[in-house]
Structure formats: C-alpha cells, structure tokens
Scaffold this active site. Sequence first.
Site, PDB file in Angstrom:
ATOM      1  N   ASP A 188     -10.867  -4.479   6.690  1.00 18.33           N
ATOM      2  CA  ASP A 188     -10.220  -5.883   6.222  1.00 18.33           C
ATOM      3  C   ASP A 188     -10.044  -6.092   7.835  1.00 18.33           C
ATOM      4  O   ASP A 188      -9.799  -7.752   8.310  1.00 18.33           O
ATOM      5  CB  ASP A 188      -8.937  -5.499   5.686  1.00 18.33           C
ATOM      6  N   ASP A 201     -12.321  11.321   5.819  1.00 17.65           N
ATOM      7  CA  ASP A 201     -12.272  10.191   6.872  1.00 17.65           C
ATOM      8  C   ASP A 201     -13.077   8.821   5.472  1.00 17.65           C
ATOM      9  O   ASP A 201     -12.930   7.505   5.197  1.00 17.65           O
ATOM     10  CB  ASP A 201     -13.466   9.882   7.836  1.00 17.65           C
ATOM     11  N   ASN A 202     -12.822   9.144   4.062  1.00 15.96           N
ATOM     12  CA  ASN A 202     -12.981   8.287   3.198  1.00 15.96           C
ATOM     13  C   ASN A 202     -11.154   7.946   2.091  1.00 15.96           C
ATOM     14  O   ASN A 202      -9.896   8.667   2.369  1.00 15.96           O
ATOM     15  CB  ASN A 202     -13.673   8.699   1.673  1.00 15.96           C
ATOM     16  N   ASP A 237       0.507  -1.420  -0.287  1.00 14.26           N
ATOM     17  CA  ASP A 237      -0.045  -0.191  -0.105  1.00 14.26           C
ATOM     18  C   ASP A 237       0.783   1.540   0.109  1.00 14.26           C
ATOM     19  O   ASP A 237       2.020   1.477   0.648  1.00 14.26           O
ATOM     20  CB  ASP A 237      -1.263   0.133   1.268  1.00 14.26           C
TER      21      ASP A 237
END
Length: 341
Positions: free
Chosen positions: A296, A126-127, A14
Amino acid sequence: MHNALFGMGNPLLDISAVVDKDFLDKYGLKPNDQILAEEKHKALFDEIVKKSKVEYHAGGSTQNSVKIAQWMVQEPHKVATFFGCIGTDHFGEILKQKAAEAHVDAHYYEQSQEPTGTCAACITGDNRSLVANLAAANCYNKEKHLDVDRNWSLVEKARVYYIAGFFLTVSPESILRVAKHASDNNKIFGLNLSAPFISQFFKEPLMKVMPYVDIVFGNETEAATFAKEQGFETEDIAEIARRVQSLPKVNKNRQRIVVFTQGREDTVATVGDKVKIFPVLDIDQNDIVDTNGAGDAFVGGFLSELVQEKPLEECIRAGHYAANVIIRRVGCTFPEKPDFH
C-alpha cells in the site's frame, strides 16, 4: 491540488498482533496472504484482541495508499479524497479521526446495519497474514453515496484515481462508473490486483474494468495468479507485465503502465514498449519491523508523484522510498514528515 487524487475502498480498522505458527495453523492461514474472513475465523478476532500486545491502526488497502500519498505531498492538505463505508460505532469514529489527522478528505457512507470493518493482521517474523472482516465496508452503496451529486462532484474534481482490487468484492458498479469517467475524460485510473483470490474468484468484474485501467499494480504472487487465470502460460514476470499491458484498452491516448513489486527483489515496470527493472532500496533484515502495508505504501508513494505529474521513474522511486519507511514501523504508520528528495 485539492481533491486531485481520488480513492475508494474498504475502510478497515487494523488489529495487529504478533502470533506464532500454531495460531496460523489453528485458523488455516498462510504466513503471507490476505483473505476474507469466513465463519471459522470469527473466533480469531476475539482471540487476537485478547493478546497482550495488540495495536489498532486505521487501515484498508486503498485508504492506506491515499494516506501515504497525502503524507508524501504534505501541503496542501486534502489532496486526497476517500470514499468507503463505515458503521456508526466506536471503530468508525476512530477511522474518521485518523483520516482527519492524516489530512485526507474522507467522505464515508455511514450506516448502522453493520459494524465498522476490521482486519486482523497476524504477524509472524517479517510475514503478515491478513484476515478481513468487511462488515460495514461491504455495505457501500453506489446509489446512496457515489451517485449523490455532492459526492460525485468530488470524483469529477480528481485527475488521478486509485482503487484496490479488494473493492471488486463490494461494489464493481461503483468502480466501473469511476473508471469510465476517468477514461472518457483522459484522466488516470489505477487498479491493484490486491490478492490472488481477486484474480481467481472475481475474474469477471476484474476483466470488466480492465479496459479502463491505465496503471495496473500488483506483487509477484498476484501477477503469477493473474497470468495463470488468464491462460498466459508464462511465469516470467516481465512477460506477464507485457501481456497485461497489451490487454484491450478503451482510451488509446494513454498506454497502459504495469508495475509489479517483488518484496525485496527489483520492481518490474513497463516503460513505453519496454519492460524495465527498478532496484529497491537496500534494507538490513534486522530493520524490518513489519511488512504489513508495504505494498500500500509503495502505491501511495507512487501516487504522490503521479498527482504532481512527475515521470514514471520518479513515481517508482517515491514508491520504494515510502515502502522502505513503512516496513521499519508497525502497521501502515509513518513519521511526521517524509525525507524524500
């Protein structure tokens, strides 16, 4: 407990950075979505790396979940096994090192044709908008890895299996072999709907594996898309859960469980023949750092209790706990020890 939990998926590094709306617009991204990189996104990876505050984290949906499960269990180490494909490069080495640090028993299929896969996590507020460049992850090979005796023996050791729907784009035949093994041996196989595009464009492989799925995970958007694609003609999340539960199933000894999370709204799950609501833990908006990895983490927490044969309610409580920890941190990272009782 060793190797009791088995996961297989796309190991990705990531690359996360806070971006603005213009950046999303430039690459045609939605604020909260996950897609596969296309030609037009190639420059995005270069651009995001040039940003001053970039963080690198070992990622990939399934790998995140098994790592969190291992973290929740703590001891013994190597409760979780993970299979996936990486490149023989620097990013691949980082993924190996991070898996070892997380005490996950990772057995990567390593090849040099393609570089290790990456996922750009474009954070706005917060996206998070995720763009995955699968690269090596897309090269997973059933014959050259899963079917090799020493690897397959690890599959046989497991009691609980979990694969994110994303892997349907890579190796549906590998998923089917594992799912059938679980079904034939009355073990538990979990699958995540993972993203709207899976239900839309990978419907056939998804529905091929569904009869072997004991636990279906998803969020509210994925549930709605799945329902639409299957012609359920309802947007009621509880009703969708009911309908997914009653889809054809091979192993009749286990009733399918459906678990739909809804961000900060209550989680909806089938319990026996009923659909129940499970409230999430309260969190102050200001404490939310980054929702990347929350789904996750929920699954990871859930699996950590499932592999210890705890009841469904406990699995969901652990899922809520893990997600609540993760959203207070950048990426899918966690403190040294959980505080879950």
